[in-house]
Scaffold this motif. Structure first.
Motif, PDB file in Angstrom:
ATOM      1  N   GLY A  17       0.786  -1.229   0.000  1.00  0.00           N
ATOM      2  CA  GLY A  17       0.000   0.000   0.000  1.00  0.00           C
ATOM      3  C   GLY A  17       0.811   1.268   0.000  1.00  0.00           C
ATOM      4  N   ASP A  18       2.147   1.214  -0.257  1.00  0.00           N
ATOM      5  CA  ASP A  18       2.975   2.410  -0.240  1.00  0.00           C
ATOM      6  C   ASP A  18       2.841   3.171  -1.547  1.00  0.00           C
ATOM      7  N   GLN A  19       2.799   4.496  -1.444  1.00  0.00           N
ATOM      8  CA  GLN A  19       2.823   5.339  -2.622  1.00  0.00           C
ATOM      9  C   GLN A  19       4.261   5.736  -2.910  1.00  0.00           C
ATOM     10  N   PRO A  20       4.701   5.724  -4.172  1.00  0.00           N
ATOM     11  CA  PRO A  20       6.090   6.030  -4.503  1.00  0.00           C
ATOM     12  C   PRO A  20       6.529   7.376  -3.966  1.00  0.00           C
ATOM     13  N   MET A  21       5.795   8.403  -4.229  1.00  0.00           N
ATOM     14  CA  MET A  21       6.116   9.723  -3.713  1.00  0.00           C
ATOM     15  C   MET A  21       4.877  10.265  -3.017  1.00  0.00           C
ATOM     16  N   PRO A  22       4.687   9.954  -1.741  1.00  0.00           N
ATOM     17  CA  PRO A  22       3.427  10.267  -1.063  1.00  0.00           C
ATOM     18  C   PRO A  22       3.145  11.745  -0.957  1.00  0.00           C
ATOM     19  N   TRP A 111      13.335   3.973  -2.116  1.00  0.00           N
ATOM     20  CA  TRP A 111      14.189   4.475  -3.188  1.00  0.00           C
ATOM     21  C   TRP A 111      13.789   3.855  -4.528  1.00  0.00           C
ATOM     22  N   ALA A 112      13.639   2.522  -4.536  1.00  0.00           N
ATOM     23  CA  ALA A 112      13.289   1.841  -5.785  1.00  0.00           C
ATOM     24  C   ALA A 112      11.921   2.283  -6.296  1.00  0.00           C
ATOM     25  N   LYS A 113      10.959   2.420  -5.407  1.00  0.00           N
ATOM     26  CA  LYS A 113       9.620   2.824  -5.830  1.00  0.00           C
ATOM     27  C   LYS A 113       9.600   4.265  -6.333  1.00  0.00           C
ATOM     28  N   ASP A 114      10.367   5.138  -5.689  1.00  0.00           N
ATOM     29  CA  ASP A 114      10.446   6.525  -6.159  1.00  0.00           C
ATOM     30  C   ASP A 114      11.019   6.589  -7.567  1.00  0.00           C
ATOM     31  N   GLU A 115      12.072   5.841  -7.795  1.00  0.00           N
ATOM     32  CA  GLU A 115      12.690   5.845  -9.115  1.00  0.00           C
ATOM     33  C   GLU A 115      11.754   5.240 -10.157  1.00  0.00           C
ATOM     34  N   ALA A 127      18.765   0.482 -13.958  1.00  0.00           N
ATOM     35  CA  ALA A 127      19.185   1.262 -12.785  1.00  0.00           C
ATOM     36  C   ALA A 127      18.424   0.839 -11.540  1.00  0.00           C
ATOM     37  N   ILE A 128      17.114   0.620 -11.675  1.00  0.00           N
ATOM     38  CA  ILE A 128      16.305   0.208 -10.524  1.00  0.00           C
ATOM     39  C   ILE A 128      16.652  -1.218 -10.106  1.00  0.00           C
ATOM     40  N   GLU A 129      16.931  -2.082 -11.070  1.00  0.00           N
ATOM     41  CA  GLU A 129      17.332  -3.451 -10.748  1.00  0.00           C
ATOM     42  C   GLU A 129      18.616  -3.453  -9.915  1.00  0.00           C
ATOM     43  N   LYS A 130      19.533  -2.543 -10.247  1.00  0.00           N
ATOM     44  CA  LYS A 130      20.768  -2.451  -9.467  1.00  0.00           C
ATOM     45  C   LYS A 130      20.476  -1.991  -8.049  1.00  0.00           C
ATOM     46  N   LEU A 131      19.510  -1.109  -7.884  1.00  0.00           N
ATOM     47  CA  LEU A 131      19.124  -0.680  -6.535  1.00  0.00           C
ATOM     48  C   LEU A 131      18.626  -1.866  -5.716  1.00  0.00           C
ATOM     49  N   TYR A 132      17.784  -2.696  -6.303  1.00  0.00           N
ATOM     50  CA  TYR A 132      17.293  -3.881  -5.589  1.00  0.00           C
ATOM     51  C   TYR A 132      18.455  -4.829  -5.249  1.00  0.00           C
ATOM     52  N   GLU A 133      19.393  -4.979  -6.166  1.00  0.00           N
ATOM     53  CA  GLU A 133      20.540  -5.840  -5.897  1.00  0.00           C
ATOM     54  C   GLU A 133      21.340  -5.334  -4.694  1.00  0.00           C
ATOM     55  N   ARG A 134      21.546  -4.032  -4.655  1.00  0.00           N
ATOM     56  CA  ARG A 134      22.264  -3.452  -3.519  1.00  0.00           C
ATOM     57  C   ARG A 134      21.489  -3.642  -2.222  1.00  0.00           C
ATOM     58  N   GLY A 135      20.174  -3.517  -2.307  1.00  0.00           N
ATOM     59  CA  GLY A 135      19.357  -3.647  -1.099  1.00  0.00           C
ATOM     60  C   GLY A 135      19.361  -5.047  -0.519  1.00  0.00           C
ATOM     61  N   SER A 143      10.221  -9.021   2.422  1.00  0.00           N
ATOM     62  CA  SER A 143       9.413  -8.058   1.668  1.00  0.00           C
ATOM     63  C   SER A 143      10.233  -7.392   0.570  1.00  0.00           C
ATOM     64  N   LEU A 144      11.513  -7.130   0.812  1.00  0.00           N
ATOM     65  CA  LEU A 144      12.345  -6.537  -0.231  1.00  0.00           C
ATOM     66  C   LEU A 144      12.562  -7.520  -1.374  1.00  0.00           C
ATOM     67  N   TRP A 145      12.766  -8.783  -1.055  1.00  0.00           N
ATOM     68  CA  TRP A 145      12.888  -9.798  -2.095  1.00  0.00           C
ATOM     69  C   TRP A 145      11.582  -9.905  -2.900  1.00  0.00           C
ATOM     70  N   ARG A 146      10.453  -9.857  -2.230  1.00  0.00           N
ATOM     71  CA  ARG A 146       9.173  -9.931  -2.942  1.00  0.00           C
ATOM     72  C   ARG A 146       9.020  -8.742  -3.888  1.00  0.00           C
ATOM     73  N   ASP A 147       9.375  -7.548  -3.424  1.00  0.00           N
ATOM     74  CA  ASP A 147       9.298  -6.367  -4.291  1.00  0.00           C
ATOM     75  C   ASP A 147      10.221  -6.512  -5.499  1.00  0.00           C
ATOM     76  N   TYR A 148      11.410  -7.040  -5.244  1.00  0.00           N
ATOM     77  CA  TYR A 148      12.377  -7.235  -6.327  1.00  0.00           C
ATOM     78  C   TYR A 148      11.823  -8.210  -7.370  1.00  0.00           C
TER      79      TYR A 148
END
Length: 669
Positions: A17-22, A111-115, A127-135, A143-148
């Motif tokens: 339920g998170d908004q990228p840029m609330p 960060w990933a959702k904002d981008e 670029a976003i895939e690299k962010l998930y890899e770093r995370g 939950s981060l793995w599920r988002d990825y």
């Protein structure tokens, strides 16, 4: 088939339920004129909020400029920038923080959702895939793995189109997720279920006429069910029911509504029973670490109890998963990181796994010297490049550590260079001894002012001199190291050397009045130095030395400290220290009896005197008797003489020798 069926992870459960840029509200361009007054009021309020945010931003920027290592200021700065929707500054702020600290899983998700909300196209995807890899590298988060996984399935064209390359990529990512968190008892089942759903969606894309491909895909799904049923998780009985229902759909005759194991193969049933027993044995431990109404110390202790239980079970993979869960909950606990890394060093011994953990440990606890030391050693064991090891060493010196920790870092760095230079294979890679000398010099320049007259400074220079002599084969350089130590410690002023050096039966006896630190320096000098060492007029001749030194301490406290060091190791050598107590010898006793006018009357008291040595500190009446009187310092008693005997004219004329006279005496010898 539709996209929803192919992407089973796309659900409310995975979205959070998170908004990228609330704080970027949607603009309603169709607002009526009747709302203009309220709009102007809200615009005024927005202007005030904007001014307040700008003021906060300037304050936080000033704080970060003065103290870049303030974690909380970084968090607040990112929060304000996110509210202001300044994406460029926000990127820079996040990158700057991640250079110093790991980000929490929720910060990576934001960060990933904002981008993703502001960027489109293939470049944005990578670029976003690299962010998930770093995370997912920094902390374990389901939950981060599920988002990825959701992001890749929805935005990678090859995965979305179910191309062979895309399916292979998705499977590899799912397997990585299971490796990282598949053993997570309370949440790992979410990854297993997502993987099964993905494979079941692939099954529905296969042509019904392609029986071979469909059967192969059925076996994939069945294998995933079997693997999950063999791992202890929450809701295991629910997973069993899902499996039986799926088998019924395939035409197999099973009682889908029963939770028993009828109709299931023996191997699967046996693995399920074992996994269920394992889960029952861990259920109470899971409850203890998930309780909310407890202090952090209590929860950490519960994690440690759970870890000890898993270690006793003997499954390193399960232990490592639990450690990852613990450090996610307590990321700055140095005790936990040290315990984790020691376990890996002792048990796992897989180079890249251990170095990855150490790299995260020093990011979370940069002010723990032991973690940096062990990190460098793990890199060396893993045959890392000199560039990588040197980079870690330089980073460690920028952290706030104790003096002893800085010294250990320098000595560890030198140890590693020495080992690799001594190794023929590593020597071919261009490592030179000059690197060791440069490291020693940097350590001396930085630490000498703080370690003056300490064991640490002695260790540093003694090791340096030994390597100059034994590894580099440079006696002059080794001498120079010791001379440097003399100058650094002002030993020429502290030694108060009496220059009463006596030579007797190939033994050199040195009488000095110094604190205990200096006698250790003299001892170590004998171990690592070379014949004929001369320093500022104080002569040492080691051609025939047995390693005997007589030392007069400046006070009783240093004398007691010296005797307490007996049989201890100094620079790899065992010290032998004893308080002077020479015994009466037969020849001296006979000579003393003949010189007395009344030998018969004095034999008894002389016999008693022969069993002891009297040295009254602070008194001129000093008496040392026995066969070892050659060790008596010249300024206390002439060699072989008794204070009870009359002083002859020849004795009165004898004076202590100068440095030049001692030098000539040694050269003649």
């Amino acid at each position: 088939m539709d996209e929803e069926a192919l992407n089973p992870l796309t659900s409310e459960e995975g979205n959070n339920g998170d908004q990228p840029m609330p704080d970027l509200p949607d603009q309603d361009l169709s607002s009526s004129d009747s709302d203009s007054d309220s709009d102007s009021d809200s615009g005024s309020e927005d202007g005030d909020d904007q001014a307040h945010q700008n003021l906060q931003l300037q304050t936080l920027e000033a704080e970060l400029s003065a103290n870049p290592g303030n974690y909380d200021t970084h968090v607040q700065y990112i929060k304000i920038l996110r509210q202001m929707a300044d994406i460029e500054k926000l990127r820079q702020a996040r990158e700057a923080m991640n250079q110093l600290f790991p980000l929490t899983p929720s910060m990576w998700q934001d960060w990933a959702k904002d981008e993703a909300s502001l960027s489109t196209g293939s470049d944005a995807f990578w670029a976003i895939e690299k962010l998930y890899e770093r995370g997912v590298f920094e902390y374990l988060s389901i939950s981060l793995w599920r988002d990825y996984l959701d992001f890749v399935k929805e935005n990678d064209p090859s995965v979305r189109e179910c191309s062979p390359a895309g399916i292979s990529k998705a499977r590899d990512l799912f397997e990585r997720a299971l490796t990282a968190a598949g053993l997570h008892v309370s949440e790992g089942n979410k990854l297993w279920e997502a993987y099964r759903s993905f494979e079941q969606a692939i099954f529905h894309t296969i042509d019904e006429k392609d029986n071979q491909a469909r059967e192969k895909q059925i076996q994939r799904v069945r294998s995933l069910f079997h693997r999950q049923l063999s791992v202890p998780h929450v809701n295991m009985r629910s997973t069993l029911l899902d499996y039986k229902a799926w088998e019924v759909e395939r035409g197999n005759i099973l009682d889908a509504g029963s939770s028993d194991l009828d109709g299931i193969s023996f191997q699967v049933a046996s693995a399920y029973k074992k996994a269920l027993e394992m889960y029952d044995g861990r259920d109470h431990l899971e409850e203890q670490i998930c309780l909310q109404d407890m202090s952090d110390s209590e929860r950490l202790q519960n994690f440690m109890n759970y870890l000890r239980f898993e270690q006793s079970s003997g499954d390193p993979a399960r232990v490592q998963t639990l450690y990852e869960r613990a450090i996610t909950a307590f990321p700055i606990s140095s005790y936990l990181w040290l315990d984790y890394t020691r376990y890996l060093d002792k048990t796992l011994k897989v180079g890249n796994v251990i170095t990855n953990v150490y790299s995260r440990a020093v990011m979370n606890c940069p002010c723990v010297g032991e973690l940096w030391v062990q990190y460098m050693l793990s890199l060396e064991r893993g045959h890392a490049s000199e560039k990588e090891i040197a980079s870690v060493f330089e980073k460690s010196l920028l952290c706030t550590l104790t003096l002893d920790e800085y010294l250990d870092l320098y000595l560890t760095r030198v140890d590693g260079l020495r080992r690799r230079i001594s190794c023929a294979v590593e020597a071919e890679h261009g490592l030179e001894y000059s690197l060791i000398r440069e490291t020693f010099q940097n350590a001396s320049d930085y630490l000498s002012a703080y370690l003056k007259n300490t064991d640490g400074l002695l260790r540093l220079h003694a090791y340096w001199a030994r390597l100059e002599l034994n590894l580099h084969k440079d006696q002059l350089a080794a001498r120079g190291v010791w001379e440097t130590l003399l100058k650094l410690c002002n030993l020429l002023c502290q030694l108060r050397v009496n220059l009463s050096v006596l030579v007797h039966k190939s033994e050199v006896i040195i009488h000095v009045s110094i604190p205990f630190f200096c006698i250790k320096w003299l001892t170590s000098l004998y171990f690592v130095s070379h014949p004929g060492l001369e320093s500022s007029g104080f002569i040492f001749s080691f051609e025939l030395v047995k390693g005997l030194a007589y030392v007069d301490f400046s006070d009783d406290a240093h004398l007691v400290a010296a005797v307490a060091k007996n049989k201890q190791m100094l620079l790899g050598k065992k010290l032998s220290i004893a308080r002077s107590d020479p015994k009466h010898g037969k020849k001296e006793h006979a000579r003393g009896a003949e010189s007395n006018d009344s030998a018969e009357a004095s034999n008894a008291p002389r016999a008693r005197q022969g069993q002891q040595s009297t040295y009254n500190r602070g008194s001129d009446n000093v008496q040392l008797k026995g066969r070892n009187t050659f060790a008596t310092p010249r300024n206390i008693l002439a060699l072989g003489r008794s204070t009870n005997k009359p002083t002859t004219e020849k004795q009165d004329d004898e004076k202590p020798k100068s440095n030049d006279e001692f030098r000539n005496m040694f050269l003649k010898g």
